[in-house]
Every structure is written in structure tokens, then in C-alpha cells.
Scaffold this motif. Structure first.
Motif, PDB file in Angstrom:
ATOM      1  N   ARG A 124       0.871  -1.179   0.000  1.00  0.00           N
ATOM      2  CA  ARG A 124       0.000   0.000   0.000  1.00  0.00           C
ATOM      3  C   ARG A 124       0.901   1.220   0.000  1.00  0.00           C
ATOM      4  O   ARG A 124       1.716   1.415   0.892  1.00  0.00           O
ATOM      5  CB  ARG A 124      -0.909   0.021   1.227  1.00  0.00           C
ATOM      6  N   GLU A 125       0.736   2.043  -1.024  1.00  0.00           N
ATOM      7  CA  GLU A 125       1.555   3.241  -1.188  1.00  0.00           C
ATOM      8  C   GLU A 125       0.630   4.449  -1.197  1.00  0.00           C
ATOM      9  O   GLU A 125       0.028   4.778  -2.215  1.00  0.00           O
ATOM     10  CB  GLU A 125       2.325   3.142  -2.506  1.00  0.00           C
ATOM     11  N   ILE A 126       0.500   5.107  -0.057  1.00  0.00           N
ATOM     12  CA  ILE A 126      -0.403   6.248   0.070  1.00  0.00           C
ATOM     13  C   ILE A 126       0.302   7.498  -0.439  1.00  0.00           C
ATOM     14  O   ILE A 126       1.415   7.798  -0.011  1.00  0.00           O
ATOM     15  CB  ILE A 126      -0.841   6.423   1.534  1.00  0.00           C
ATOM     16  N   PRO A 127      -0.325   8.246  -1.360  1.00  0.00           N
ATOM     17  CA  PRO A 127       0.291   9.482  -1.868  1.00  0.00           C
ATOM     18  C   PRO A 127       0.479  10.501  -0.737  1.00  0.00           C
ATOM     19  O   PRO A 127      -0.284  10.521   0.223  1.00  0.00           O
ATOM     20  CB  PRO A 127      -0.726   9.997  -2.890  1.00  0.00           C
ATOM     21  N   GLU A 128       1.475  11.326  -0.879  1.00  0.00           N
ATOM     22  CA  GLU A 128       1.805  12.327   0.147  1.00  0.00           C
ATOM     23  C   GLU A 128       0.601  13.204   0.505  1.00  0.00           C
ATOM     24  O   GLU A 128       0.370  13.494   1.671  1.00  0.00           O
ATOM     25  CB  GLU A 128       2.965  13.216  -0.306  1.00  0.00           C
ATOM     26  N   GLU A 129      -0.176  13.587  -0.508  1.00  0.00           N
ATOM     27  CA  GLU A 129      -1.306  14.477  -0.235  1.00  0.00           C
ATOM     28  C   GLU A 129      -2.427  13.783   0.545  1.00  0.00           C
ATOM     29  O   GLU A 129      -3.288  14.437   1.105  1.00  0.00           O
ATOM     30  CB  GLU A 129      -1.862  15.102  -1.525  1.00  0.00           C
ATOM     31  N   GLN A 130      -2.402  12.445   0.603  1.00  0.00           N
ATOM     32  CA  GLN A 130      -3.409  11.691   1.339  1.00  0.00           C
ATOM     33  C   GLN A 130      -2.974  11.333   2.764  1.00  0.00           C
ATOM     34  O   GLN A 130      -3.780  10.893   3.571  1.00  0.00           O
ATOM     35  CB  GLN A 130      -3.745  10.395   0.598  1.00  0.00           C
ATOM     36  N   LYS A 131      -1.690  11.508   3.062  1.00  0.00           N
ATOM     37  CA  LYS A 131      -1.177  11.162   4.388  1.00  0.00           C
ATOM     38  C   LYS A 131      -1.632  12.197   5.410  1.00  0.00           C
ATOM     39  O   LYS A 131      -1.798  13.375   5.087  1.00  0.00           O
ATOM     40  CB  LYS A 131       0.355  11.077   4.368  1.00  0.00           C
ATOM     41  N   PRO A 132      -1.822  11.768   6.663  1.00  0.00           N
ATOM     42  CA  PRO A 132      -2.229  12.725   7.697  1.00  0.00           C
ATOM     43  C   PRO A 132      -1.138  13.768   7.943  1.00  0.00           C
ATOM     44  O   PRO A 132       0.050  13.479   7.818  1.00  0.00           O
ATOM     45  CB  PRO A 132      -2.419  11.856   8.943  1.00  0.00           C
ATOM     46  N   ARG A 133      -1.551  14.957   8.274  1.00  0.00           N
ATOM     47  CA  ARG A 133      -0.589  16.003   8.588  1.00  0.00           C
ATOM     48  C   ARG A 133      -1.127  16.847   9.728  1.00  0.00           C
ATOM     49  O   ARG A 133      -2.324  16.965   9.921  1.00  0.00           O
ATOM     50  CB  ARG A 133      -0.270  16.864   7.374  1.00  0.00           C
ATOM     51  N   LYS A 134      -0.234  17.430  10.487  1.00  0.00           N
ATOM     52  CA  LYS A 134      -0.596  18.295  11.609  1.00  0.00           C
ATOM     53  C   LYS A 134      -1.015  19.662  11.072  1.00  0.00           C
ATOM     54  O   LYS A 134      -0.412  20.174  10.136  1.00  0.00           O
ATOM     55  CB  LYS A 134       0.580  18.468  12.570  1.00  0.00           C
ATOM     56  N   ILE A 135      -1.989  20.243  11.699  1.00  0.00           N
ATOM     57  CA  ILE A 135      -2.479  21.557  11.306  1.00  0.00           C
ATOM     58  C   ILE A 135      -2.081  22.558  12.382  1.00  0.00           C
ATOM     59  O   ILE A 135      -2.254  22.310  13.577  1.00  0.00           O
ATOM     60  CB  ILE A 135      -4.016  21.555  11.152  1.00  0.00           C
ATOM     61  N   ALA A 136      -1.546  23.697  11.957  1.00  0.00           N
ATOM     62  CA  ALA A 136      -1.100  24.733  12.887  1.00  0.00           C
ATOM     63  C   ALA A 136      -2.287  25.408  13.566  1.00  0.00           C
ATOM     64  O   ALA A 136      -3.335  25.613  12.945  1.00  0.00           O
ATOM     65  CB  ALA A 136      -0.268  25.770  12.163  1.00  0.00           C
ATOM     66  N   ILE A 137      -2.112  25.730  14.834  1.00  0.00           N
ATOM     67  CA  ILE A 137      -3.133  26.455  15.592  1.00  0.00           C
ATOM     68  C   ILE A 137      -2.557  27.827  15.919  1.00  0.00           C
ATOM     69  O   ILE A 137      -1.449  27.943  16.439  1.00  0.00           O
ATOM     70  CB  ILE A 137      -3.495  25.698  16.888  1.00  0.00           C
ATOM     71  N   ASN A 138      -3.302  28.870  15.596  1.00  0.00           N
ATOM     72  CA  ASN A 138      -2.876  30.240  15.867  1.00  0.00           C
ATOM     73  C   ASN A 138      -1.508  30.580  15.274  1.00  0.00           C
ATOM     74  O   ASN A 138      -0.665  31.184  15.931  1.00  0.00           O
ATOM     75  CB  ASN A 138      -2.849  30.515  17.377  1.00  0.00           C
ATOM     76  N   GLY A 139      -1.269  30.162  14.047  1.00  0.00           N
ATOM     77  CA  GLY A 139      -0.060  30.567  13.354  1.00  0.00           C
ATOM     78  C   GLY A 139       1.190  29.770  13.672  1.00  0.00           C
ATOM     79  O   GLY A 139       2.245  30.066  13.146  1.00  0.00           O
ATOM     80  N   ARG A 140       1.132  28.753  14.564  1.00  0.00           N
ATOM     81  CA  ARG A 140       2.331  27.928  14.770  1.00  0.00           C
ATOM     82  C   ARG A 140       2.618  27.168  13.497  1.00  0.00           C
ATOM     83  O   ARG A 140       1.719  26.863  12.726  1.00  0.00           O
ATOM     84  CB  ARG A 140       2.111  26.941  15.933  1.00  0.00           C
TER      85      ARG A 140
END
Length: 146
Positions: A124-140
């Protein structure tokens, strides 16, 4: 064999019709037991299908991946020998076609034959755009998830 009726589930489960259709299809598959096979999960993204294909040579087997479907076919050539008379025939000598439904982003990466067993390796090769990513809070700044 028992027939399963999924009609009550169609009434209350919206959007699962494809799943129920696959379950009905697999329940009615006449050759469901031939050839026998194992599906092994080696780690989070690697799988292996092992099929017992005794009596088949490499050139008699065909492995095809079409979108999310893996199809394995075995075709025996008619031998020029006279018909054999068996007292007991426990080894099936028939053509087969086995289909596997693959999840999104799963692809075949290799196949090998060893001692009458066909091993098919999947990844299983998940594309980079489908992988989970952290979302910044208040500009971090954004941090990538591993």
C-alpha cells in the motif's frame, strides 16, 4: 451452502451497497475453495497472498491487476495422453480464476513460485497528499506526521 439475504441491511445502511454486493458475490462463488490461499499482513503497508498451485508451471499462470482488482488465472493445457483411470483423485487438475478486491493505493510489487506455492507481494503506497498532517493552531508552524 446457505444463502445469505442482505435485503434488511440495504434498507438501513446507506452507502454500503457496494460492500453488500461483494459479500453476496463471494457467498455465491462456486469455486470459492480452489485453489486454497492465505492472505498475510507482513506489516502496516505490506501484504502477501500465497496460493497452492501444485501442478501448474509458471507459464500456465497469469497475474493481472486492473485498477483495484487482482486476477490470478491458471490454465492447464490438454495433454495428448490417453484418459487416465483414477481410483481416487484428490488433486484437482482444473483451470481456475481467483479474483481479489484490493483497497485503494494497493499494488502488486512482485510474484514468485516456490515448491508449488505462488507468492504475490502487495504494497500500500499512500500518496503524500493523502497522508495525515498536523495543522497549525494560531499561526504555529505545520509539523508533518510520521
Amino acid at each position: 451452502m446457505r444463502n445469505l439475504d442482505f435485503t434488511p441491511l440495504y434498507r438501513s445502511a446507506i452507502g454500503f451497497d457496494r460492500l453488500f454486493n461483494q459479500m453476496e458475490k463471494s457467498a455465491t462463488n462456486a469455486n470459492a475453495g480452489y485453489p486454497p490461499y492465505n492472505i498475510e499482513q507482513q506489516d502496516e503497508n505490506h501484504y502477501r497472498i500465497t496460493m497452492a498451485v501444485a501442478g501448474f508451471a509458471d507459464e500456465q499462470l497469469d497475474i493481472t491487476q486492473q485498477q483495484n482488482k487482482l486476477i490470478v488465472r491458471g490454465t492447464r493445457e490438454a495433454s495428448g495422453e490417453a484418459e487416465r483411470q483414477y481410483l481416487y483423485q484428490g488433486i484437482a487438475e482444473r483451470d481456475f480464476e481467483r479474483k481479489f478486491q484490493l483497497a485503494d493505493y494497493v499494488k502488486v510489487v512482485g510474484a514468485e513460485m516456490e515448491n508449488g506455492l505462488l507468492h504475490i507481494d502487495l504494497e500500500r503506497e499512500i500518496p503524500e497528499e493523502q497522508k495525515p498532517r498536523k495543522i497549525a493552531i494560531n499561526g504555529r508552524r505545520l509539523l508533518e506526521s510520521e
